[in-house]
Design a protein around this motif. Structure first.
Motif, PDB file in Angstrom:
ATOM      1  N   UNK A 260     -10.942  17.317  12.960  1.00 42.33           N
ATOM      2  CA  UNK A 260     -10.403  18.081  14.089  1.00 42.33           C
ATOM      3  C   UNK A 260      -9.201  18.904  13.649  1.00 42.33           C
ATOM      4  N   UNK A 261      -9.272  19.503  12.471  1.00 42.22           N
ATOM      5  CA  UNK A 261      -8.105  20.169  11.915  1.00 42.22           C
ATOM      6  C   UNK A 261      -8.406  21.618  11.566  1.00 42.22           C
ATOM      7  N   UNK A 262      -7.359  22.443  11.642  1.00 41.55           N
ATOM      8  CA  UNK A 262      -7.482  23.803  11.142  1.00 41.55           C
ATOM      9  C   UNK A 262      -6.143  24.217  10.553  1.00 41.55           C
ATOM     10  N   UNK A 263      -6.187  25.268   9.720  1.00 42.05           N
ATOM     11  CA  UNK A 263      -4.961  25.742   9.090  1.00 42.05           C
ATOM     12  C   UNK A 263      -4.228  26.694  10.008  1.00 42.05           C
ATOM     13  N   UNK A 264      -2.900  26.630   9.990  1.00 44.61           N
ATOM     14  CA  UNK A 264      -2.085  27.635  10.667  1.00 44.61           C
ATOM     15  C   UNK A 264      -1.346  28.418   9.589  1.00 44.61           C
ATOM     16  N   UNK A 265      -1.590  29.719   9.507  1.00 45.63           N
ATOM     17  CA  UNK A 265      -0.845  30.575   8.587  1.00 45.63           C
ATOM     18  C   UNK A 265       0.377  31.075   9.346  1.00 45.63           C
TER      19      UNK A 265
ATOM     20  N   UNK B 115       2.181  27.326   5.263  1.00 45.80           N
ATOM     21  CA  UNK B 115       1.009  26.883   6.006  1.00 45.80           C
ATOM     22  C   UNK B 115       1.211  25.494   6.582  1.00 45.80           C
ATOM     23  N   UNK B 116       0.597  25.306   7.748  1.00 48.88           N
ATOM     24  CA  UNK B 116       0.542  23.986   8.361  1.00 48.88           C
ATOM     25  C   UNK B 116      -0.914  23.650   8.610  1.00 48.88           C
ATOM     26  N   UNK B 117      -1.210  22.362   8.716  1.00 48.24           N
ATOM     27  CA  UNK B 117      -2.529  21.951   9.159  1.00 48.24           C
ATOM     28  C   UNK B 117      -2.344  21.347  10.552  1.00 48.24           C
ATOM     29  N   UNK B 118      -3.201  21.788  11.476  1.00 48.22           N
ATOM     30  CA  UNK B 118      -3.035  21.430  12.886  1.00 48.22           C
ATOM     31  C   UNK B 118      -4.225  20.593  13.342  1.00 48.22           C
ATOM     32  N   UNK B 119      -3.932  19.377  13.774  1.00 51.98           N
ATOM     33  CA  UNK B 119      -4.963  18.451  14.251  1.00 51.98           C
ATOM     34  C   UNK B 119      -4.986  18.483  15.772  1.00 51.98           C
ATOM     35  N   UNK B 120      -6.103  18.908  16.345  1.00 49.39           N
ATOM     36  CA  UNK B 120      -6.222  18.936  17.801  1.00 49.39           C
ATOM     37  C   UNK B 120      -7.689  18.836  18.164  1.00 49.39           C
TER      38      UNK B 120
ATOM     39  N   UNK C 237      -1.674  15.942  19.790  1.00 50.17           N
ATOM     40  CA  UNK C 237      -2.038  16.927  18.775  1.00 50.17           C
ATOM     41  C   UNK C 237      -0.889  16.964  17.757  1.00 50.17           C
ATOM     42  N   UNK C 238      -1.202  17.157  16.488  1.00 50.40           N
ATOM     43  CA  UNK C 238      -0.155  17.102  15.460  1.00 50.40           C
ATOM     44  C   UNK C 238      -0.296  18.265  14.485  1.00 50.40           C
ATOM     45  N   UNK C 239       0.783  18.993  14.268  1.00 50.19           N
ATOM     46  CA  UNK C 239       0.829  20.011  13.214  1.00 50.19           C
ATOM     47  C   UNK C 239       1.713  19.503  12.084  1.00 50.19           C
ATOM     48  N   UNK C 240       1.221  19.625  10.843  1.00 49.80           N
ATOM     49  CA  UNK C 240       1.952  19.141   9.675  1.00 49.80           C
ATOM     50  C   UNK C 240       2.265  20.328   8.768  1.00 49.80           C
ATOM     51  N   UNK C 241       3.550  20.595   8.593  1.00 52.93           N
ATOM     52  CA  UNK C 241       4.027  21.694   7.737  1.00 52.93           C
ATOM     53  C   UNK C 241       4.842  21.068   6.615  1.00 52.93           C
TER      54      UNK C 241
END
Ligand SMILES: [Zn+2]
Length: 539
Positions: free
Chosen positions: A86-91, A102-107, A154-158
């Motif tokens: 359930x993750x995607x990259x955030x540029x 970049x962060x990876x965002x789990x939602x 939901x969690x974003x990891x940077x």
């Protein structure tokens, strides 16, 4: 197949491992050190390796380098592509030198509204453990022990907010500016990237992971070595909604203290000391609206700073430092999941409470820490024994208002103050533009004196690469102002009103005037009654 980024080692295996590679019994080194020991084996023995093995690239056998930017990007992309994660990259942007941030965002894409958490690491390049730990946490969210929490949050990891500083092992970015004093001014691309993450995600919890100086000036000032595995502080800044501070303490700090105790990791409030050797005062983290911790608090998020012992000791005790961050992040994520509904309500209610204060009461322009005493536990630099020292302790727990002013309804900005308006928009502040001439009941600031100094900080100065700020003394003049079409209005009946106050009252060290983003006092005014003229939102 389940993929774990850590393995609990069975005890016999652990004993064998320690016997095989620990060297002298007093020196439990988990990874090959890259610099000479910063203290004798008696001190090092106080920090045994954790009963967990981590497998980020930095922990490859025989390796000296931390996880590189390329390795980190590869790993994050891998996590984002993992089936079922359930993750995607955030540029979010690029660093001054052009490295992607970049962060990876789990939602989960199931339409359920969940509070969001943003985990940030390595705003300071010479603090490597947080990026390693955040990679571990991202992998655990993708398919390990933390994955079930995504039912609730939901969690974003940077992991690495300052890749340039990381490449050179430098606190600041390649522009020479301290990214973590730039969250109101947004002069650096790294702070802009974090502001973008805040704007797009609107997290209810932000965790900012750092490391602190272990020997250095503490050896000189106190003949002591720093002892605490973890230093913690949440947002403490003027005009913070009280409910945010209360939730930080009750929902997050108290469970964190228990999680640390269960792992036999020592924890204390965050503190630091000036880089000037003669100044022996110890201060909790600053109370200015400039750090991520405080600015994100004024965005109505629970905003937490985590610091492990790491600056100046190379890779010494790296596994323990990473483990401390992993345990702390896990505790905070679990607390967020447990209080998910409460966090959503907190975020909404705190914002509404701030908005409802427009035109009434006072705002605090300048708050100060309270001078107290505290017994702090250090280590004897020769024997490693506990060394309690009673220090002069500037506490941020009781903020003393030094300068207050009536809270206006909003602020007017001249049509040429576009840079200031754009920075406010980047912070997420709602800004409007007058479409017709507007008569305003206003107060103008008139300068009665000024000095120019470096921007002060609890460490000494804020690390602005030689820049100075304007410290203006002002008085207020009431006047009726005819605001021209095209000029700006920043209403305070909005959740982020206190960020507008921090940026636009000119006689504070972080204001846009003090930092020359607004050149002339005449370019702004306090607005005392709500304008009725037609306005449109600035995109
Ligand atoms: Zn730091």
């Amino acid at each position: 197949m389940k993929k774990y980024s850590e393995r609990r080692l069975a005890l016999p295996t652990l004993a064998l491992l320690l016997a095989a590679c620990a060297g002298p019994a007093t020196q439990p080194i988990e990874t090959p050190p890259d610099i000479p020991a910063p203290y004798p084996p008696e001190v090092a023995a106080r920090f045994p390796a954790p009963p967990v093995r981590y497998d980020t690239p930095a922990f490859a056998p025989g390796r000296h380098a931390y996880t590189t930017d390329e390795e980190l990007a590869l790993a994050l992309h891998g996590v984002a592509a993992q089936p079922g994660a359930h993750a995607r990259l955030l540029a979010l942007g690029t660093s001054e030198a052009g490295v992607p941030i970049e962060a990876v965002f789990f939602a989960r894409a199931d339409g359920v509204r969940r509070p969001r958490v943003l985990l940030v690491g390595q705003q300071h390049g010479d603090e490597p453990a947080p990026a390693e730990a955040l990679l571990v946490t991202a992998r655990q969210l993708a398919g390990g022990r933390l994955a079930p929490l995504l039912e609730h949050i939901d969690v974003a990891v940077l992991p690495r907010a300052n890749p340039d500083g990381s490449q050179t092992g430098s606190r600041v970015g390649s522009h020479g500016v301290d990214v973590n004093r730039d969250h109101l001014l947004l002069r650096t691309p790294e702070a802009q990237a974090l502001a973008r993450a805040m704007r797009e995600l609107s997290p209810a919890l932000v965790v900012d992971a750092h490391e602190y100086t272990v020997v250095g000036r503490y050896l000189g000032k106190f003949d002591a070595v720093q002892r605490f595995d973890l230093l913690y502080q949440h947002a403490m800044v003027a005009n913070l909604p009280p409910a945010i501070g209360e939730a930080s303490e009750r929902w997050f700090r108290q469970p964190l203290l228990q999680a640390m105790a269960a792992e036999q990791l020592a924890v204390e409030w965050y503190y630091t000391t000036s880089t000037a050797d003669a100044d022996k005062r110890i201060s909790m983290g600053g109370v200015q609206p400039d750090t991520g911790r405080n600015v994100n608090g004024l965005k109505n998020a629970v905003s937490v700073l985590l610091e492990t012992r790491g600056v100046g000791i190379g890779r010494w005790h790296l596994a323990r430092r990473v483990h401390t961050h992993v345990v702390a992040q896990r505790s905070l994520l679990e607390s967020a999941a447990q209080n998910a509904q409460g966090l959503l309500a907190l975020q909404r209610d705190a914002g509404a409470a701030v908005a409802s204060q427009a035109c009434t009461g006072d705002v605090t322009l300048l708050g100060a820490q309270a001078a107290t005493k505290r017994e702090l536990m250090f280590l004897d630099p020769r024997t490693g024994a506990d060394k309690p020292i009673i220090v002069d302790w500037n506490s941020a727990l009781q903020l003393r208002p030094l300068r207050t002013r009536a809270r206006p309804c909003g602020y007017w900005l001249a049509a040429d103050a576009t840079e200031a308006a754009q920075r406010l928009r980047a912070l997420g502040v709602h800004v409007e533009r007058f479409e017709e001439e507007a008569p305003l009941e206003a107060e103008r600031w008139r300068e009665t004196g000024r000095t120019e100094t470096a921007r002060p900080d609890v460490r000494g100065t804020a690390g602005d690469a030689g820049a100075t700020i304007v410290n203006a003394t002002v008085v207020l003049d009431r006047e009726r102002l005819a605001a021209a079409p095209g000029s700006f209005y920043v209403p305070l009946d909005q959740p982020l009103a206190n960020l507008a106050v921090a940026a636009l009252e000119p006689d504070t060290q972080n204001s846009y005037f003090a930092n020359r983003l607004i050149e002339r006092l005449e370019s702004g005014a306090r607005v005392a009654t709500r304008p009725t003229a037609r306005r449109s939102a600035v995109p």
